[in-house]
Motif scaffolding. Sequence first.
Motif, PDB file in Angstrom:
ATOM      1  N   ARG A 164       0.833  -1.203   0.000  1.00 34.82           N
ATOM      2  CA  ARG A 164       0.000   0.000   0.000  1.00 34.82           C
ATOM      3  C   ARG A 164       0.871   1.257   0.000  1.00 34.82           C
ATOM      4  N   GLY A 165       0.315   2.321  -0.560  1.00 34.99           N
ATOM      5  CA  GLY A 165       0.989   3.606  -0.574  1.00 34.99           C
ATOM      6  C   GLY A 165      -0.014   4.731  -0.427  1.00 34.99           C
ATOM      7  N   GLY A 166       0.486   5.945  -0.236  1.00 30.46           N
ATOM      8  CA  GLY A 166      -0.379   7.097  -0.063  1.00 30.46           C
ATOM      9  C   GLY A 166      -0.811   7.285   1.371  1.00 30.46           C
ATOM     10  N   PRO A 167      -1.692   8.290   1.618  1.00 32.37           N
ATOM     11  CA  PRO A 167      -2.070   8.632   2.987  1.00 32.37           C
ATOM     12  C   PRO A 167      -3.208   7.779   3.533  1.00 32.37           C
ATOM     13  N   TYR A 168      -3.083   7.409   4.807  1.00 31.15           N
ATOM     14  CA  TYR A 168      -4.130   6.719   5.545  1.00 31.15           C
ATOM     15  C   TYR A 168      -4.261   7.363   6.912  1.00 31.15           C
ATOM     16  N   GLY A 169      -5.462   7.816   7.247  1.00 33.56           N
ATOM     17  CA  GLY A 169      -5.711   8.274   8.603  1.00 33.56           C
ATOM     18  C   GLY A 169      -5.830   7.069   9.510  1.00 33.56           C
ATOM     19  N   LEU A 170      -4.992   7.000  10.538  1.00 35.60           N
ATOM     20  CA  LEU A 170      -4.962   5.799  11.374  1.00 35.60           C
ATOM     21  C   LEU A 170      -5.337   6.150  12.806  1.00 35.60           C
ATOM     22  N   VAL A 171      -6.574   5.883  13.111  1.00 35.87           N
ATOM     23  CA  VAL A 171      -7.118   6.091  14.448  1.00 35.87           C
ATOM     24  C   VAL A 171      -8.379   5.246  14.507  1.00 35.87           C
ATOM     25  N   SER A 172      -8.853   4.969  15.707  1.00 39.84           N
ATOM     26  CA  SER A 172     -10.055   4.147  15.837  1.00 39.84           C
ATOM     27  C   SER A 172     -11.272   4.863  15.269  1.00 39.84           C
ATOM     28  N   PRO A 173     -12.349   4.131  15.034  1.00 46.00           N
ATOM     29  CA  PRO A 173     -13.602   4.802  14.664  1.00 46.00           C
ATOM     30  C   PRO A 173     -14.048   5.746  15.776  1.00 46.00           C
TER      31      PRO A 173
END
Length: 338
Positions: free
Chosen positions: A209-218
């Motif tokens: 995978r590449g690019g931006p991912y917001g990583l936090v719980s729902p």
Amino acid sequence: MRLLVLGGTEFVGRAVVAAGLERGWQVTVFHRGRHAPPPGVGVLHGDRTAENGLRALAGPGPAPWDAVVDTWSGAPSVVRDSARLLVGRTARYAYISSGSVYAYPAAPGRGEDRPVVDASPDDGPEVGYERAKRGGELAALDAFGDRALLVRAGLILGPWENVGRLPWWLGRAARGGEMLAPGPRDLGLQYIDVRDLAAWTLDALEAGRGGPYGLVSPPGHTTVEELLETLVRVTGSGAELRWADPDFLTGAGVEPWTQLPVWAPPGGDLYDTLHLSDVTKALEAGLRCRPFADTAAATWEWLCSLGGEAPQRPDRPRLGLTPEREAELLARLKGVPG
């Protein structure tokens, strides 16, 4: 997988190293030598801010690593130099960024399409945290293009925390007695356990995978009430929660997020930005978030192994109310109905 972690001895980097070792990966850490690396890793030494400080990462021969994870939060130019050096020595580059790269305030319910702050990969140490992280993203992208994974982490909690948010709350709960509890009780919170962040990052690297991912719980993965009651239970202190209305706290001059870590009053820009992000993209890419009880128990066990005193990053202020200030607020609260 052959993994290189730039850092790897504190908080997020240490969790990434632990996750890699658990998978049976060959893990190497590159660090300054100020902290002992986890056992079982290869070690390279160097100071990324010094002239020729990356020398240990350069060398002849084929690319020695399948992936790199970089947690740097200082000058973007440091990420730029590292990424340029490693572009021919690894297949993929994960940069642990932050939700702070989004322009403030952020509209609630928005995902990775939110506007970001202006920054440059050539920025030096004089820029603030949000520009530093965005500049680091740009540096990774300039070198690796779509092979750069940008992990835009939200509030990070869990073992090895050196910022002082959950450790402060655990320490406060452990003292027992009447304990100031910021309401409302059902206020939803978003955060990411550092171990879940590490696991997802390595999964994403394996998947290409590449690019931006917001990583936090729902949103609403836990609530203020669940968080505080869990901390009291985990520490076994029997502390008595004394709930305070947000208007009382803000009227008394309490600083959200810093004097009461994790908490922000509902309905304001700070709360919307911190606790109402859309994380559909990360969830669809396999993000799994453990219950808060697991995060609290693991962090308390780790703190107890250190004698109760958590490490503190020297570049971050100490968080939380002083006992004297809390006592003053509790005394004022006794005269407030409800």
